[in-house]
Motif scaffolding. Structure first.
Motif: not given
Length: 240
Positions: A148-152, A7-16, A62-64
């Motif tokens: 990085a941690f505001v929305i999470p 999930s963390a890796m997928v979210m990193t890809l999405i953000v990028g 952190p989002a992932g």
């Protein structure tokens, strides 16, 4: 744990990818509306893209993890059923998130202009002179961590429908990019009118990049006004 990692890796890809698509679109638009504006800035833009993709990982991990916890373990106060809260709460929740994010950004951004922090981290962002559509996420990793941690964290505190959260992320992305384009996307009557007196657009943020002091907000001019750090609107064409 494998699911959390994925999930963390997928979210990193999405953000990028979100960054590349959004900044790429507004970079293309700049070429159409302001031909030649970025021609001499190609080395700078490559540097902006590098730092932004590093920031994408710092934002995405952190989002992932939070997204995995929400979906698998019921973490967070993100809700799926729109009837869980009154309909009027949908726009209110968006405003609450934007206001909280803006508050955090103002004070951490102001902190980043203390000389020791500026030299350690924030100078990376201000190497963009003038900023381009690729500069919105161009941060040193230490600075990226502050955002990085505001929305999470907020999703554990303030209830929000997942669609409303999508609106927050959309506004955050578009405002971050358009405020750095080096030209004003929004009409003059809005920027110079009553709405522009409280909302931040590229003309307001340009002044920050020109003067290196004041205009620390992200969405709203509220904190700048009450703290005496609103230094007005900038002018395009200056590098500093």
């Amino acid at each position: 744990m494998l699911a959390a990692f994925l999930s963390a890796m997928v979210m990193t890809l999405i953000v990028g990818v979100r960054y590349l698509i959004t900044s790429g679109f507004f970079g293309w638009l700049t070429g159409r509306v302001r031909p030649g504006l970025y021609d001499r800035l190609r080395p700078q833009m490559r540097r902006e893209i590098y730092w932004s993709l590093v920031s994408a990982a710092i934002y995405g991990i952190p989002a992932g993890l939070v997204a995995w916890g929400w979906d698998s373990l019921g973490w967070t106060r993100i809700y799926r059923d729109i009837s869980d809260y009154p309909l009027w709460y949908l726009p209110l929740s968006v405003l609450l998130y934007l206001a909280a994010h803006d508050t955090w950004f103002y004070w951490t951004h102001r902190l980043m202009h203390i000389p020791v922090w500026f030299k350690l981290a924030h100078a990376v962002h201000h190497e963009s002179r003038p900023p381009t559509a690729w500069a919105a996420m161009s941060f040193h990793p230490w600075e990226a961590l502050t955002g990085a941690f505001v929305i999470p964290v907020l999703v554990f505190v303030i209830p929000i429908h997942y669609a409303a959260l999508g609106v927050v992320l959309f506004i955050m992305t578009v405002m971050g990019v358009t405020n750095h384009m080096g030209w004003e996307l929004f009409p003059r009557f809005m920027v110079n009118g009553k709405l522009g007196n409280w909302l931040i657009t590229a003309t307001h943020h340009q002044k920050h990049h020109d003067a290196y002091r004041g205009n620390y907000g992200l969405y709203f001019r509220f904190w700048d006004k009450i703290c005496g750090t609103d230094i007005g609107l900038g002018r395009f064409g200056n590098t500093r």
